[in-house]
Design an enzyme around this catalytic site. Structure first.
Site, PDB file in Angstrom:
ATOM      1  N   THR A  58      13.566   5.217  11.001  1.00 16.74           N
ATOM      2  CA  THR A  58      14.469   4.091  11.245  1.00 16.74           C
ATOM      3  C   THR A  58      13.915   2.832  10.586  1.00 16.74           C
ATOM      4  O   THR A  58      12.727   2.532  10.693  1.00 16.74           O
ATOM      5  CB  THR A  58      14.666   3.878  12.763  1.00 16.74           C
ATOM      6  OG1 THR A  58      15.184   5.093  13.301  1.00 16.74           O
ATOM      7  CG2 THR A  58      15.618   2.736  13.050  1.00 16.74           C
ATOM      8  N   CYS A  86     -10.321  -7.078   1.387  1.00 16.89           N
ATOM      9  CA  CYS A  86     -10.744  -5.734   1.777  1.00 16.89           C
ATOM     10  C   CYS A  86     -12.214  -5.496   1.473  1.00 16.89           C
ATOM     11  O   CYS A  86     -12.881  -4.772   2.190  1.00 16.89           O
ATOM     12  CB  CYS A  86      -9.911  -4.692   1.054  1.00 16.89           C
ATOM     13  SG  CYS A  86      -8.211  -5.187   0.843  1.00 16.89           S
ATOM     14  N   THR A 131       0.830  -1.202   0.000  1.00 19.01           N
ATOM     15  CA  THR A 131       0.000   0.000   0.000  1.00 19.01           C
ATOM     16  C   THR A 131       0.871   1.261   0.000  1.00 19.01           C
ATOM     17  O   THR A 131       0.649   2.183  -0.799  1.00 19.01           O
ATOM     18  CB  THR A 131      -0.925  -0.003   1.243  1.00 19.01           C
ATOM     19  OG1 THR A 131      -1.739  -1.172   1.181  1.00 19.01           O
ATOM     20  CG2 THR A 131      -1.795   1.234   1.295  1.00 19.01           C
ATOM     21  N   ALA A 173       6.137  -8.116   1.021  1.00 20.05           N
ATOM     22  CA  ALA A 173       6.745  -9.389   1.433  1.00 20.05           C
ATOM     23  C   ALA A 173       5.724 -10.446   1.841  1.00 20.05           C
ATOM     24  O   ALA A 173       5.911 -11.627   1.561  1.00 20.05           O
ATOM     25  CB  ALA A 173       7.722  -9.137   2.585  1.00 20.05           C
TER      26      ALA A 173
HETATM   27  C1  LIG Z   1      -2.073  -7.139  -0.892  1.00 19.89           C
HETATM   28  C2  LIG Z   1      -2.000  -6.205  -2.027  1.00 19.89           C
HETATM   29  C3  LIG Z   1      -1.631  -4.866  -1.847  1.00 19.89           C
HETATM   30  C4  LIG Z   1      -1.389  -4.277  -0.479  1.00 19.89           C
HETATM   31  O1  LIG Z   1      -0.195  -4.726   0.082  1.00 19.89           O
HETATM   32  P1  LIG Z   1       0.018  -4.548   1.669  1.00 19.89           P
HETATM   33  O2  LIG Z   1       1.447  -4.941   1.885  1.00 19.89           O
HETATM   34  O3  LIG Z   1      -0.918  -5.485   2.319  1.00 19.89           O
HETATM   35  O4  LIG Z   1      -0.210  -3.117   1.978  1.00 19.89           O
HETATM   36  C5  LIG Z   1      -1.553  -4.062  -2.952  1.00 19.89           C
HETATM   37  N1  LIG Z   1      -1.789  -4.536  -4.189  1.00 19.89           N
HETATM   38  C6  LIG Z   1      -2.149  -5.817  -4.404  1.00 19.89           C
HETATM   39  C7  LIG Z   1      -2.380  -6.280  -5.792  1.00 19.89           C
HETATM   40  C8  LIG Z   1      -2.264  -6.688  -3.333  1.00 19.89           C
HETATM   41  O5  LIG Z   1      -2.634  -7.951  -3.565  1.00 19.89           O
END
Ligand SMILES: *Cc1c(COP(=O)(O)O)cnc(C)c1O
Length: 407
Positions: free
Chosen positions: A237, A325, A72, A200
């Protein structure tokens, strides 16, 4: 009860080797990478090595990697950062209708701040058409953002083609590759992509850490202010245990992608075929071929996706409807709607995302459980009953017709 996890699109379990690599950084190696003493230098060394490993896995240079708190934040930094850095040159952004909310909502927020936004449509399989992109680019376009692979329906976009169009027109191209890492071979030496986001926890690494690749020379404004970390682009940090975990996870994830994704795709195709054969009125969402090796997304007519999820959960099976979500809200998936599904069909959708630990037995048990559950739920649906009556009527009508023609 044995539990079966089929929600790897939402998050993946931590790989044991990743956990092992991270542990020292929760313990004896606690220094701040910015400190000049030996504790700091030890931490700095781990940070540098992690950056090198991450860059190597992507075909990038270490200085092109900015560690973030996840996908995100990486998407926000890419989109808001380019929009701001190039605001004097132009204020038009292009993205697709099927992006993750981390991209869509960022672009929407910029729309409220005076930027013009074009949402590219997709076809019935969720694919962006490169011809549409060519037409959408204007003189004031500064950024195009199209995801590598979709988190809900698994459709893999023609990223090289889209990126090349942008390169030719001198427009920056960003891709949210969060779902693609470890599933699709991806080399930034060959892809003319300027910015790329990853996270990750979607490839067996820890949660709360991600990265943004920013190609050398790309203009980017920072979003947060403070220290000089991450070449001043992301002050604060560093999350060293997380970063070490991300580096180990991406190293493991890009090893042997073709072999691993081929066997996972075989299990996926078995799951799709079994669902289609054993349950009537099931529709596959997304592209039949250009899709993530672990993604299955189906619409089951005459049932609510949420009801199926609850039934599966009672049997120990973890799945999802749409994306993590959107589930829990009553809104239909914007991805399925963009693919042209009606509200009702979109609401009857179920996402099953496989991981490396899933077995054929688990998949078969899931299909059998779903079959039971669908039958039970349809038994309570008056719509399904009238559908069946119609089918039976037309069957009788068919028989009569045959009789008449025989006479
Ligand atoms: C999970 C996801 C995100 C968000 O990643 P986070 O590390 O959970 O903030 C963004 N884009 C896609 C396509 C995802 O599947």
């Amino acid at each position: 009860m044995k539990r079966i996890y089929l929600d790897h699109g939402a998050t993946t379990p931590l790989h044991p080797e990743v956990l092992e690599a991270m542990l020292p950084y929760f313990g004896q190696v606690f220094g701040n990478p910015s400190s000049v003493h030996s504790f700091g230098r030890e931490a700095r060394r781990a940070l540098d090595e992690s950056r090198e490993k991450t860059a190597l896995a992507l075909g990038a240079a270490p200085e092109e990697i900015i560690f973030t708190s996840g996908g995100t934040e990486a998407n926000n930094l890419a989109i808001q950062g380019v929009a701001e850095a190039l605001s004097a040159r132009g204020r038009h952004l292009i993205t697709s209708a099927v992006e993750h909310h981390a991209v869509l909502d960022t672009v929407k927020a910029l729309g409220k701040r005076g930027y013009a936004v074009t949402l590219l449509p997709v076809d019935g399989c969720g694919m962006v058409n490169p011809g549409d992109l060519k037409q959408a680019i204007r003189d004031d376009t500064v950024l195009v953002s199209v995801m590598t692979a979709n988190n809900e329906i698994g459709t893999v976009q023609p990223i090289e083609d889209l990126a090349r169009i942008c390169r030719e027109r001198g427009v920056y191209f960003h891709t949210d590759a969060v779902q693609a890492i470890g599933n699709i071979p991806l080399n930034l030496k060959e892809w003319p992509v300027d910015l790329l986001s990853l996270s990750a926890h979607k490839f067996y690494g820890p949660k709360g850490v991600g990265a943004l690749f920013v190609r050398r020379g790309t203009k980017l404004a920072k979003l947060a202010f403070g220290g000089g970390q991450e070449r001043k682009m992301r002050p604060g940090t560093e999350n060293l245990p997380g970063i070490v975990g991300l580096a180990k996870a991406i190293e493991l994830a890009v090893t042997d992608i073709p072999a691993r994704s081929t066997s996972m795709a075989a299990l996926r195709d078995h799951l799709i075929a079994s669902l289609m054969e054993q349950i009537e009125k099931v529709r596959l969402n997304g592209h039949p071929v250009q899709r993530l090796p672990g993604n299955v997304n189906v619409s089951v007519s005459y049932v609510e996706g949420e009801s199926l999820l609850l039934d599966l959960d009672l049997k120990g099976i973890a799945a999802s409807s749409g994306s993590a979500c959107t589930s829990g809200s009553l809104e239909a998936s914007h991805v399925l709607m963009a693919c042209g599904l009606d509200h009702q069909t979109a609401h009857g959708s179920l996402r099953l995302t496989l991981g490396h630990g899933n077995t054929l037995e688990e998949v078969d048990y899931t299909v059998a459980t779903l079959k039971e559950s669908v039958a039970r739920l349809r038994g309570m649906s008056s719509l399904y009953k009238s559908y069946r009556r119609e089918v039976d009527k037309s069957r009788h009508a068919g028989e009569e017709t045959i009789c008449i023609t025989k006479k």
